[in-house]
Design a protein around this motif. Structure first.
Motif, PDB file in Angstrom:
ATOM      1  N   LEU A  16       1.959  -7.036  -2.006  1.00  0.00           N
ATOM      2  CA  LEU A  16       1.466  -5.666  -2.135  1.00  0.00           C
ATOM      3  C   LEU A  16       1.373  -4.992  -0.770  1.00  0.00           C
ATOM      4  O   LEU A  16       1.737  -3.819  -0.614  1.00  0.00           O
ATOM      5  N   GLY A  17       0.899  -5.734   0.229  1.00  0.00           N
ATOM      6  CA  GLY A  17       0.780  -5.176   1.572  1.00  0.00           C
ATOM      7  C   GLY A  17       2.127  -4.772   2.138  1.00  0.00           C
ATOM      8  O   GLY A  17       2.276  -3.691   2.723  1.00  0.00           O
ATOM      9  N   MET A  18       3.132  -5.617   1.961  1.00  0.00           N
ATOM     10  CA  MET A  18       4.471  -5.310   2.481  1.00  0.00           C
ATOM     11  C   MET A  18       5.101  -4.135   1.734  1.00  0.00           C
ATOM     12  O   MET A  18       5.804  -3.307   2.320  1.00  0.00           O
ATOM     13  N   TRP A  19       4.858  -4.077   0.422  1.00  0.00           N
ATOM     14  CA  TRP A  19       5.390  -2.955  -0.359  1.00  0.00           C
ATOM     15  C   TRP A  19       4.790  -1.629   0.110  1.00  0.00           C
ATOM     16  O   TRP A  19       5.499  -0.630   0.267  1.00  0.00           O
ATOM     17  N   LEU A  20       3.485  -1.632   0.364  1.00  0.00           N
ATOM     18  CA  LEU A  20       2.830  -0.419   0.859  1.00  0.00           C
ATOM     19  C   LEU A  20       3.315  -0.063   2.264  1.00  0.00           C
ATOM     20  O   LEU A  20       3.426   1.120   2.604  1.00  0.00           O
ATOM     21  N   GLN A  21       3.602  -1.078   3.075  1.00  0.00           N
ATOM     22  CA  GLN A  21       4.158  -0.831   4.407  1.00  0.00           C
ATOM     23  C   GLN A  21       5.501  -0.123   4.301  1.00  0.00           C
ATOM     24  O   GLN A  21       5.748   0.869   5.002  1.00  0.00           O
ATOM     25  N   ARG A  22       6.371  -0.654   3.445  1.00  0.00           N
ATOM     26  CA  ARG A  22       7.707  -0.039   3.287  1.00  0.00           C
ATOM     27  C   ARG A  22       7.590   1.382   2.769  1.00  0.00           C
ATOM     28  O   ARG A  22       8.321   2.286   3.208  1.00  0.00           O
ATOM     29  N   ARG A  23       6.686   1.613   1.832  1.00  0.00           N
ATOM     30  CA  ARG A  23       6.525   2.962   1.280  1.00  0.00           C
ATOM     31  C   ARG A  23       6.016   3.923   2.349  1.00  0.00           C
ATOM     32  O   ARG A  23       6.468   5.075   2.419  1.00  0.00           O
ATOM     33  N   ALA A  24       5.083   3.443   3.202  1.00  0.00           N
ATOM     34  CA  ALA A  24       4.553   4.297   4.273  1.00  0.00           C
ATOM     35  C   ALA A  24       5.655   4.639   5.272  1.00  0.00           C
ATOM     36  O   ALA A  24       5.744   5.772   5.750  1.00  0.00           O
ATOM     37  N   ARG A  25       6.515   3.652   5.592  1.00  0.00           N
ATOM     38  CA  ARG A  25       7.619   3.908   6.513  1.00  0.00           C
ATOM     39  C   ARG A  25       8.593   4.931   5.932  1.00  0.00           C
ATOM     40  O   ARG A  25       9.070   5.826   6.639  1.00  0.00           O
ATOM     41  N   ALA A  26       8.890   4.786   4.651  1.00  0.00           N
ATOM     42  CA  ALA A  26       9.818   5.702   3.995  1.00  0.00           C
ATOM     43  C   ALA A  26       9.266   7.139   4.018  1.00  0.00           C
ATOM     44  O   ALA A  26      10.005   8.105   4.273  1.00  0.00           O
ATOM     45  N   ARG A  27       7.981   7.280   3.769  1.00  0.00           N
ATOM     46  CA  ARG A  27       7.369   8.610   3.802  1.00  0.00           C
ATOM     47  C   ARG A  27       7.410   9.204   5.204  1.00  0.00           C
ATOM     48  O   ARG A  27       7.654  10.382   5.379  1.00  0.00           O
ATOM     49  N   ALA A  28       7.132   8.342   6.217  1.00  0.00           N
ATOM     50  CA  ALA A  28       7.141   8.820   7.598  1.00  0.00           C
ATOM     51  C   ALA A  28       8.537   9.268   8.009  1.00  0.00           C
ATOM     52  O   ALA A  28       8.709  10.309   8.665  1.00  0.00           O
ATOM     53  N   ALA A  75      10.900  10.300   5.958  1.00  0.00           N
ATOM     54  CA  ALA A  75      11.212  11.541   5.223  1.00  0.00           C
ATOM     55  C   ALA A  75      10.550  12.748   5.862  1.00  0.00           C
ATOM     56  O   ALA A  75      11.127  13.838   5.938  1.00  0.00           O
ATOM     57  N   ALA A  76       9.319  12.564   6.359  1.00  0.00           N
ATOM     58  CA  ALA A  76       8.601  13.664   7.000  1.00  0.00           C
ATOM     59  C   ALA A  76       9.276  14.068   8.307  1.00  0.00           C
ATOM     60  O   ALA A  76       9.313  15.239   8.672  1.00  0.00           O
ATOM     61  N   GLU A  77       9.816  13.071   9.062  1.00  0.00           N
ATOM     62  CA  GLU A  77      10.491  13.373  10.314  1.00  0.00           C
ATOM     63  C   GLU A  77      11.791  14.138  10.086  1.00  0.00           C
ATOM     64  O   GLU A  77      12.179  14.994  10.872  1.00  0.00           O
ATOM     65  N   GLN A  78      12.476  13.782   8.987  1.00  0.00           N
ATOM     66  CA  GLN A  78      13.763  14.417   8.691  1.00  0.00           C
ATOM     67  C   GLN A  78      13.594  15.822   8.112  1.00  0.00           C
ATOM     68  O   GLN A  78      14.501  16.644   8.182  1.00  0.00           O
ATOM     69  N   ALA A  79      12.390  16.090   7.530  1.00  0.00           N
ATOM     70  CA  ALA A  79      12.172  17.389   6.888  1.00  0.00           C
ATOM     71  C   ALA A  79      12.019  18.499   7.933  1.00  0.00           C
ATOM     72  O   ALA A  79      11.646  18.276   9.065  1.00  0.00           O
TER      73      ALA A  79
END
Length: 232
Positions: free
Chosen positions: A214-226, A228-232
């Motif tokens: 669960l911790g690693m999954w949340l890490q990957r999701r947080a990275r993906a959001r970050a 996406a925010a940088e590219q926006a």
């Protein structure tokens, strides 16, 4: 108890030894909680977190025998350990500033206290047995243990810097303890009876996998959001 008697010093040594041996997992949590703070903040978090945890443990030891009879207490503790383990695997936000550092130290101390409270439920019974009903001896023994736990936590911090895999292993340890606590709660044992060590250990293994996964999954999701925010 006579301070000059051999029995006093033998009992004191037993309390210190039991507390240090049983506090290995607590030292892991203290190091994990403080790892993302600046060096000066780390020292303060470890010192105040360890000191407050020992004081809390003294109080807990005096009432632990009765508390461990309460149904659902360990179930709640197991859920808290899973939450703490997953939270400690999360990456830092990276925000600077004095206020952020102070808030981070307070959060680290709070994490240390909650985790120590949960994980000490079983440990304090051994310490209480070593004290043999002498509360003064109990307080002295636990107080002397503080610098030993602080040293262990500080050493673990240095090791974590060189070997980050220990962070994941520490979180897995919390998950393992959560699984064990869940199946040894009075509410569970009263319904299903005392479960074998193999079953309890199996639940611990499931808990470890759950926390890390669960911790690693949340890490990957947080990275993906970050990203996406940088590219926006």
């Amino acid at each position: 108890m006579d301070l000059t008697s051999g029995a006093f010093w033998a009992a004191l040594g037993s309390i210190i030894l039991a507390n240090v041996v049983l506090s290995g997992d607590n030292a892991v949590v203290i190091a994990l909680a403080a790892r993302s703070l600046p060096p000066q903040q780390q020292k303060k978090a470890i010192f105040w977190g360890s000191g407050a945890a020992i004081v809390m443990r003294i109080v807990l030891t005096l009432i632990a025998v009765e508390m461990l009879k309460w149904p659902w207490l360990k179930v709640v503790g197991a859920v808290l350990l899973v939450y703490i383990g997953v939270s400690l695997l999360q990456e830092d936000e990276g925000e600077g500033g004095e206020a952020h550092e102070a808030g981070g130290m307070i959060a680290a101390i709070r994490t240390i206290l909650v985790a120590d409270l949960v994980m000490s439920l079983d440990n304090v019974l051994a310490v209480a047995a070593a004290a043999k009903g002498d509360n003064v001896l109990l307080v002295i023994g636990l107080a002397v243990s503080i610098p030993l736990i602080i040293f262990g936590s500080t050493l673990l911090l240095k090791v974590m810097e060189r070997f980050p895999i220990i962070i994941t292993l520490g979180a897995a340890l919390l998950g393992f303890l959560a699984g064990e606590m869940l199946l040894t709660d009075p509410a569970v044992t009263s319904r299903f009876g005392e479960l074998s060590h193999e079953v309890v250990n199996g639940a611990g293994a499931v808990g470890a996998v759950l926390v890390v996964g669960l911790g690693m999954w949340l890490q990957r999701r947080a990275r993906a959001r970050a990203e996406a925010a940088e590219q926006a």
